[in-house]
Design an enzyme around this catalytic site. Structure first.
Site, PDB file in Angstrom:
ATOM      1  N   ASP A  29       0.823  -1.211   0.000  1.00  0.00           N
ATOM      2  CA  ASP A  29       0.000   0.000   0.000  1.00  0.00           C
ATOM      3  C   ASP A  29       0.863   1.269   0.000  1.00  0.00           C
ATOM      4  O   ASP A  29       1.781   1.416   0.814  1.00  0.00           O
ATOM      5  CB  ASP A  29      -0.931  -0.016   1.222  1.00  0.00           C
ATOM      6  CG  ASP A  29      -2.101   0.945   1.052  1.00  0.00           C
ATOM      7  OD1 ASP A  29      -1.907   2.036   0.484  1.00  0.00           O
ATOM      8  OD2 ASP A  29      -3.204   0.596   1.504  1.00  0.00           O
ATOM      9  N   THR A  65      -7.041   4.057  -1.488  1.00  0.00           N
ATOM     10  CA  THR A  65      -6.795   2.620  -1.342  1.00  0.00           C
ATOM     11  C   THR A  65      -7.916   1.709  -1.838  1.00  0.00           C
ATOM     12  O   THR A  65      -7.699   0.867  -2.706  1.00  0.00           O
ATOM     13  CB  THR A  65      -6.522   2.324   0.145  1.00  0.00           C
ATOM     14  OG1 THR A  65      -5.334   3.016   0.507  1.00  0.00           O
ATOM     15  CG2 THR A  65      -6.341   0.838   0.409  1.00  0.00           C
ATOM     16  N   ASP A 186       2.215   2.743   3.374  1.00  0.00           N
ATOM     17  CA  ASP A 186       1.149   3.750   3.419  1.00  0.00           C
ATOM     18  C   ASP A 186       1.130   4.421   4.790  1.00  0.00           C
ATOM     19  O   ASP A 186       1.146   5.655   4.890  1.00  0.00           O
ATOM     20  CB  ASP A 186      -0.202   3.092   3.131  1.00  0.00           C
ATOM     21  CG  ASP A 186      -1.322   4.108   3.103  1.00  0.00           C
ATOM     22  OD1 ASP A 186      -1.350   4.913   2.160  1.00  0.00           O
ATOM     23  OD2 ASP A 186      -2.149   4.111   4.034  1.00  0.00           O
ATOM     24  N   HIS A 190       2.126   8.351   5.367  1.00  0.00           N
ATOM     25  CA  HIS A 190       1.192   9.350   5.901  1.00  0.00           C
ATOM     26  C   HIS A 190       1.808  10.072   7.096  1.00  0.00           C
ATOM     27  O   HIS A 190       1.743  11.292   7.209  1.00  0.00           O
ATOM     28  CB  HIS A 190      -0.104   8.681   6.386  1.00  0.00           C
ATOM     29  CG  HIS A 190      -1.066   8.371   5.294  1.00  0.00           C
ATOM     30  ND1 HIS A 190      -1.644   9.334   4.515  1.00  0.00           N
ATOM     31  CD2 HIS A 190      -1.578   7.196   4.856  1.00  0.00           C
ATOM     32  CE1 HIS A 190      -2.467   8.764   3.637  1.00  0.00           C
ATOM     33  NE2 HIS A 190      -2.440   7.462   3.827  1.00  0.00           N
ATOM     34  N   ASP A 233      -1.124   0.472  -4.880  1.00  0.00           N
ATOM     35  CA  ASP A 233      -2.409   1.070  -5.260  1.00  0.00           C
ATOM     36  C   ASP A 233      -2.277   2.546  -5.648  1.00  0.00           C
ATOM     37  O   ASP A 233      -3.107   3.076  -6.377  1.00  0.00           O
ATOM     38  CB  ASP A 233      -3.433   0.899  -4.129  1.00  0.00           C
ATOM     39  CG  ASP A 233      -2.897   1.331  -2.767  1.00  0.00           C
ATOM     40  OD1 ASP A 233      -1.677   1.568  -2.623  1.00  0.00           O
ATOM     41  OD2 ASP A 233      -3.704   1.442  -1.821  1.00  0.00           O
ATOM     42  N   HIS A 234      -1.233   3.224  -5.171  1.00  0.00           N
ATOM     43  CA  HIS A 234      -1.032   4.668  -5.417  1.00  0.00           C
ATOM     44  C   HIS A 234       0.304   5.052  -4.807  1.00  0.00           C
ATOM     45  O   HIS A 234       0.939   4.231  -4.134  1.00  0.00           O
ATOM     46  CB  HIS A 234      -2.151   5.500  -4.782  1.00  0.00           C
ATOM     47  CG  HIS A 234      -2.362   5.157  -3.334  1.00  0.00           C
ATOM     48  ND1 HIS A 234      -1.480   5.526  -2.363  1.00  0.00           N
ATOM     49  CD2 HIS A 234      -3.324   4.427  -2.720  1.00  0.00           C
ATOM     50  CE1 HIS A 234      -1.889   5.052  -1.203  1.00  0.00           C
ATOM     51  NE2 HIS A 234      -2.993   4.370  -1.380  1.00  0.00           N
ATOM     52  N   HIS A 339      -2.362  11.036  -0.236  1.00  0.00           N
ATOM     53  CA  HIS A 339      -2.617  10.646  -1.627  1.00  0.00           C
ATOM     54  C   HIS A 339      -4.108  10.741  -1.836  1.00  0.00           C
ATOM     55  O   HIS A 339      -4.868  10.864  -0.871  1.00  0.00           O
ATOM     56  CB  HIS A 339      -2.123   9.215  -1.874  1.00  0.00           C
ATOM     57  CG  HIS A 339      -2.691   8.235  -0.888  1.00  0.00           C
ATOM     58  ND1 HIS A 339      -3.867   7.554  -1.109  1.00  0.00           N
ATOM     59  CD2 HIS A 339      -2.279   7.871   0.352  1.00  0.00           C
ATOM     60  CE1 HIS A 339      -4.131   6.802  -0.050  1.00  0.00           C
ATOM     61  NE2 HIS A 339      -3.192   6.980   0.857  1.00  0.00           N
TER      62      HIS A 339
HETATM   63  P1  AMP Z   1      -6.022   5.138   2.845  1.00  0.00           P
HETATM   64  O1  AMP Z   1      -4.608   5.430   3.052  1.00  0.00           O
HETATM   65  O2  AMP Z   1      -6.894   6.029   3.668  1.00  0.00           O
HETATM   66  O3  AMP Z   1      -6.472   5.173   1.404  1.00  0.00           O
HETATM   67  O4  AMP Z   1      -6.316   3.655   3.355  1.00  0.00           O
HETATM   68  C1  AMP Z   1      -5.300   2.801   3.864  1.00  0.00           C
HETATM   69  C2  AMP Z   1      -5.873   1.906   4.888  1.00  0.00           C
HETATM   70  O5  AMP Z   1      -6.854   1.041   4.314  1.00  0.00           O
HETATM   71  C3  AMP Z   1      -4.905   0.928   5.518  1.00  0.00           C
HETATM   72  O6  AMP Z   1      -4.141   1.507   6.550  1.00  0.00           O
HETATM   73  C4  AMP Z   1      -5.808  -0.162   6.035  1.00  0.00           C
HETATM   74  O7  AMP Z   1      -6.139   0.045   7.385  1.00  0.00           O
HETATM   75  C5  AMP Z   1      -7.078   0.000   5.222  1.00  0.00           C
HETATM   76  N1  AMP Z   1      -7.359  -1.251   4.506  1.00  0.00           N
HETATM   77  C6  AMP Z   1      -6.566  -1.847   3.615  1.00  0.00           C
HETATM   78  N2  AMP Z   1      -7.108  -3.000   3.171  1.00  0.00           N
HETATM   79  C7  AMP Z   1      -8.283  -3.135   3.821  1.00  0.00           C
HETATM   80  C8  AMP Z   1      -9.302  -4.117   3.809  1.00  0.00           C
HETATM   81  N3  AMP Z   1      -9.230  -5.213   3.036  1.00  0.00           N
HETATM   82  N4  AMP Z   1     -10.370  -3.912   4.604  1.00  0.00           N
HETATM   83  C9  AMP Z   1     -10.453  -2.807   5.365  1.00  0.00           C
HETATM   84  N5  AMP Z   1      -9.527  -1.853   5.428  1.00  0.00           N
HETATM   85  C10 AMP Z   1      -8.442  -2.002   4.669  1.00  0.00           C
HETATM   86 ZN    ZN Z   2      -3.501   2.788  -0.276  1.00  0.00          ZN
HETATM   87 ZN    ZN Z   3      -3.036   6.008   2.591  1.00  0.00          ZN
END
Ligand code: AMP
Ligand code: ZN
Ligand code: ZN
Length: 404
Positions: A29, A65, A186, A190, A233-234, A339
């Site tokens: 991630d 994500t 990730d 952040h 993913d990004h 992101h």
């Molecule tokens: P973001 O950076 O806000 O786009 O999202 C990243 C977060 O997505 C990660 O730190 C995880 O906690 C959450 N995440 C990743 N995969 C899953 C999943 N399969 N189900 C629920 N949350 C997830």
């Molecule tokens: Zn992500």
């Molecule tokens: Zn993130």
């Protein structure tokens, strides 16, 4: 005669089955495209030498994500697969989808496109997932044969052991396609920003996980028959509490519903005030772009979906859009990276590496698109590519070994 035809068919089927490779699709991630140029990723370097490495992986907009993992696993733009943000509301029912709400992530009604696990299973190819957005739907027909409920804190070594255990199952039960997910880059990106030493530690840690997985595959004698795809993913970009626009303050005379996150906002004004709200936002658009829904540029592929509001605001890379409520927590907890911005900005691009029996050796290519990974997988498993997807095999299949 019928019996003979059946035996010929069965023999051919079993031959194809035994020849189809294993594939492990690993998501790191938020692993930005250039993290692998920091000389702290020896295992990714090794994979590049053995297989294919792309300059970058272009995500879809918005570069978040959950939406992007779904684009990877369905081959569809975000407007089509329906997960338009990490959290959003259904405008008809007011119901909310959120990646942190188990009930919604497991409810198939939010997922409008077929995933690769589904397609594989329909065609007799067993699949598995050690965490991946969209892999734990309640309906068994819409998820892999083997999966785990997302547990953010589960140690990474346990995830790898789980994958290896699946690959040690008797042949008939063993999955051929497995997805696997790690969040470290990730989280650190952040908190500390993409260029921080702490983030480099996260990068090195995930690289070492790849090393462990490759080693374990060798131990069970499956390294040569397994494709390993490592992607993200990004990317990630540096943000600052100095680069903030309070959108709610600009619109304080209007009733608006705001969704989205700081790199982009979806705004639904009350009834007939769309034009006025748009004009006010347009007047102040120094550090963001604002679009009425019908005028969202085609390159975003982010329009044809009911849940997308009447106005979209996309922050300039590194800037943050906030509401009054968000501002306080932003100042306290914003961290140094984010992101979600324009997917064509290089900072938002991720990585793509692939090595194994299906891929060319030591082959470097330019940017590839994440929606094309689904048709790539279809090609590897000789599955029909649906015309309804957005991904295109001809944009990516040149990385596969050619049948001689
Ligand atoms: P973001 O950076 O806000 O786009 O999202 C990243 C977060 O997505 C990660 O730190 C995880 O906690 C959450 N995440 C990743 N995969 C899953 C999943 N399969 N189900 C629920 N949350 C997830
Ligand atoms: Zn992500
Ligand atoms: Zn993130």
């Amino acid at each position: 005669m019928k019996k003979l035809l059946f035996i010929i068919f069965l023999t051919a089927f079993l031959k194809v089955q035994s020849q189809t490779p294993y594939t492990i699709l690993i998501s790191f991630d938020g692993f930005r495209w250039d993290y692998s140029e920091r000389e702290i990723t020896p295992n990714l370097d090794k994979l590049a030498g053995q297989g294919v490495s792309a300059l970058s992986l272009r995500p879809c907009f918005p570069t978040k994500t959950y939406p992007n993992h779904l684009s990877i696993i369905t081959g569809c733009y975000i407007e089509k697969h329906g997960i338009i943000a990490n959290s959003f509301a259904d405008p008809l029912t007011g119901e909310e989808f959120s990646l942190s709400n188990r009930n919604t992530v497991q409810n198939e009604k939010w997922y409008k496109a077929k995933t690769f696990w589904e397609l594989a299973e329909e065609n007799g190819i067993k699949s598995a997932s050690y965490f991946f957005p969209g892999s734990e739907l309640k309906n068994p027909k819409r998820r892999p044969s083997y999966f785990h409920y997302y547990d953010h804190n589960l140690p990474y070594e346990d995830r790898i052991d789980g994958v290896i255990d699946w690959l040690k199952l008797p042949i008939k039960e063993r999955p051929k396609f497995i997805s696997l997910y790690f969040h470290e880059t990730d989280s650190y990106g952040h908190k500390y920003g993409p260029d921080a030493p702490e983030t480099n530690i996260a990068i090195a840690l995930l690289d070492s996980m790849l090393g462990i997985l490759m080693h374990e595959l060798e131990n069970i004698d499956l390294r040569d028959s397994t494709n390993i795809i490592v992607l993200s993913d990004h990317g990630m970009t540096e943000i600052s509490t100095e680069r903030v626009v309070n959108i709610e303050e600009l619109l304080n005379e209007y009733e608006v519903k705001i969704q989205g996150e700081k790199p982009f906002m979806l705004i639904e004004p009350d009834g007939d005030e769309i034009d006025e709200v748009y004009e006010i936002l347009k007047l102040h658009d120094e550090h963001y772009s604002v679009y009425k829904k019908q005028k969202i540029p085609e390159w975003f592929h982010y329009k044809n979906n009911n849940a997308i509001s009447s106005i979209l605001v996309v922050a300039e890379n590194g800037w943050s859009l906030v509401t009054n409520d968000w501002l306080e927590s932003f100042n306290k907890y914003a961290g140094k990276g984010n992101h979600g911005y324009d997917n064509n900005h290089f900072d938002m691009h991720g990585i793509f590496y692939a090595a194994g029996p299906s891929f060319k050796n030591n082959y470097k290519t330019g940017t590839v698109w994440n929606i094309d990974i689904f048709p790539l997988l279809c090609e590897i498993y000789m599955l029909p590519v649906s015309e309804n997807i957005d991904g295109k095999s001809e944009r990516i299949n040149f990385i596969l070994k050619e049948n001689k």
